[in-house]
Design an enzyme around this catalytic site. Structure first.
Site, PDB file in Angstrom:
ATOM      1  N   LEU A  99      17.954  56.230  59.984  1.00 16.60           N
ATOM      2  CA  LEU A  99      17.267  55.410  60.968  1.00 16.60           C
ATOM      3  C   LEU A  99      17.106  54.034  60.330  1.00 16.60           C
ATOM      4  O   LEU A  99      16.791  53.945  59.139  1.00 16.60           O
ATOM      5  CB  LEU A  99      15.890  55.985  61.317  1.00 16.60           C
ATOM      6  CG  LEU A  99      15.861  57.267  62.149  1.00 16.60           C
ATOM      7  CD1 LEU A  99      14.423  57.756  62.291  1.00 16.60           C
ATOM      8  CD2 LEU A  99      16.490  57.066  63.514  1.00 16.60           C
ATOM      9  N   ASP A 100      17.315  52.972  61.097  1.00 16.32           N
ATOM     10  CA  ASP A 100      17.223  51.656  60.478  1.00 16.32           C
ATOM     11  C   ASP A 100      15.785  51.339  60.063  1.00 16.32           C
ATOM     12  O   ASP A 100      14.836  52.046  60.420  1.00 16.32           O
ATOM     13  CB  ASP A 100      17.815  50.571  61.384  1.00 16.32           C
ATOM     14  CG  ASP A 100      17.009  50.319  62.639  1.00 16.32           C
ATOM     15  OD1 ASP A 100      15.817  49.975  62.530  1.00 16.32           O
ATOM     16  OD2 ASP A 100      17.561  50.442  63.742  1.00 16.32           O
ATOM     17  N   TYR A 101      15.632  50.282  59.306  1.00 14.21           N
ATOM     18  CA  TYR A 101      14.365  49.903  58.667  1.00 14.21           C
ATOM     19  C   TYR A 101      13.212  49.802  59.662  1.00 14.21           C
ATOM     20  O   TYR A 101      12.088  50.222  59.374  1.00 14.21           O
ATOM     21  CB  TYR A 101      14.564  48.576  57.946  1.00 14.21           C
ATOM     22  CG  TYR A 101      13.429  48.134  57.050  1.00 14.21           C
ATOM     23  CD1 TYR A 101      13.034  48.899  55.959  1.00 14.21           C
ATOM     24  CD2 TYR A 101      12.781  46.921  57.287  1.00 14.21           C
ATOM     25  CE1 TYR A 101      12.009  48.481  55.122  1.00 14.21           C
ATOM     26  CE2 TYR A 101      11.760  46.484  56.456  1.00 14.21           C
ATOM     27  CZ  TYR A 101      11.373  47.270  55.381  1.00 14.21           C
ATOM     28  OH  TYR A 101      10.355  46.847  54.549  1.00 14.21           O
ATOM     29  N   GLU A 102      13.480  49.261  60.848  1.00 13.90           N
ATOM     30  CA  GLU A 102      12.428  49.047  61.845  1.00 13.90           C
ATOM     31  C   GLU A 102      12.244  50.223  62.797  1.00 13.90           C
ATOM     32  O   GLU A 102      11.313  50.245  63.587  1.00 13.90           O
ATOM     33  CB  GLU A 102      12.731  47.787  62.659  1.00 13.90           C
ATOM     34  CG  GLU A 102      12.666  46.496  61.867  1.00 13.90           C
ATOM     35  CD  GLU A 102      11.249  46.150  61.444  1.00 13.90           C
ATOM     36  OE1 GLU A 102      10.299  46.664  62.055  1.00 13.90           O
ATOM     37  OE2 GLU A 102      11.086  45.344  60.497  1.00 13.90           O
ATOM     38  N   THR A 103      13.136  51.204  62.748  1.00 12.87           N
ATOM     39  CA  THR A 103      13.063  52.349  63.662  1.00 12.87           C
ATOM     40  C   THR A 103      12.275  53.476  63.035  1.00 12.87           C
ATOM     41  O   THR A 103      12.391  53.765  61.849  1.00 12.87           O
ATOM     42  CB  THR A 103      14.478  52.825  64.043  1.00 12.87           C
ATOM     43  OG1 THR A 103      15.163  51.767  64.702  1.00 12.87           O
ATOM     44  CG2 THR A 103      14.428  54.026  64.971  1.00 12.87           C
TER      45      THR A 103
END
Length: 289
Positions: free
Chosen positions: A151-155
């Site tokens: 999952l990306d950093y902001e997700t």
């Protein structure tokens, strides 16, 4: 209202542990396969092993008598061979046992966890930039665990961690098409954009090829922002964010709520729970284990 008292158009939510109508058994290349029946299968009896009904009972399928009934009903297979006779012995550490198409994880050394990854955490076991990573959430575990996908950093939301290498490999292999569900929030002043859901379902063009959601539905809209739920099989980097961006909408929040049969539920951010029993069995069956 329907005849059973439910609002028209609403589907009754199925229990997490209700057997799926169709279990997709696949081989190592992702092709669907069928269980082999007893007539075509080989001898699965392991003379030095444990009685099959005892193994099933220990795995949580009820009393030994209830497990004997499962066997007699033709709901149990060992190494792809249907077993209907009592008294068969198996080696739970070496043989694959399925009930209703679900694999039983009988190897006690294997562990799979569901993590609710918070925002601003890297989906890695270390980070050269010194940002928060996944190690803090599994520091109390003896097993060496690895994350399944990213999952990306902001997700935020559901991320699986496991030490089962074969399960992890299959869950990330595109041939098995494991569905994932996301809840997407974005600024949406005025009316909800006409055609957005249709565009997501029919497919949008991205720089690395077209992308399409299997399902897309409006969850909420108050004239200021909107919440949309999408389900897709894609696993490309930041694909959900890029799909919305292609339609002119930058997501302000993104949460993954489901991977195959595994639900995020009420798991608090930064906490884990073990994926086991029938839930794990259904997940394994999804990738042909």
């Amino acid at each position: 209202m329907t005849g059973r008292g439910r609002p028209a158009g609403r589907q009754r939510r199925r229990s997490d542990f209700t057997p799926p109508r169709t279990v997709r058994l696949r081989d190592d290349e992702g092709r669907e396969r069928r269980d082999v029946d007893a007539a075509a299968g080989g001898d699965v009896h392991a003379a030095a092993g444990e009685r099959l009904q005892k193994v099933l009972a220990r795995a949580g399928f009820g009393s030994r008598r209830a497990c004997e009934a499962l066997i007699a009903q033709g709901r149990v297979s060992v190494d792809g061979t249907l077993v209907t006779e009592q008294g068969v012995r198996v080696d739970p550490e070496r043989q694959a046992v399925h009930v209703d198409g679900r694999r039983l994880q009988l190897d006690t050394s294997k562990l799979t966890l569901a993590l609710n990854k918070p925002r601003k955490v890297v989906s890695a076991m270390s980070d050269p930039e010194g940002r928060r990573d996944l190690t803090e959430f599994v520091a109390d575990r003896e097993q060496r665990l690895y994350h399944v996908g990213r999952l990306d950093y902001e997700t935020e939301g559901l991320l699986l961690l496991t030490n089962d290498g074969e399960l992890g490999h299959r869950l990330t292999h595109p041939s098995f098409e494991i569905s994932k569900t996301y809840v997407c929030r974005f600024d949406c002043p005025g009316a909800f954009p006409r055609g957005l859901l249709k565009a997501l379902r029919e497919g949008v063009e991205l720089e690395d090829g077209p992308a399409r959601a299997d399902q897309a539905r409006l969850v909420a809209h108050d004239g200021r922002e909107a919440v949309v739920e999408v389900t897709l099989h894609e696993g490309r980097n930041r694909i959900v964010r890029r799909m919305f961006a292609s339609q002119g909408h930058e997501l302000t929040a993104l949460v993954r709520t489901r991977i195959g049969p595994v639900l995020l539920g009420d798991l608090a951010p930064g906490t884990t729970r073990e994926v086991s029993g029938r839930e794990l069995g259904t997940l394994m069956a999804e990738v042909g284990l």
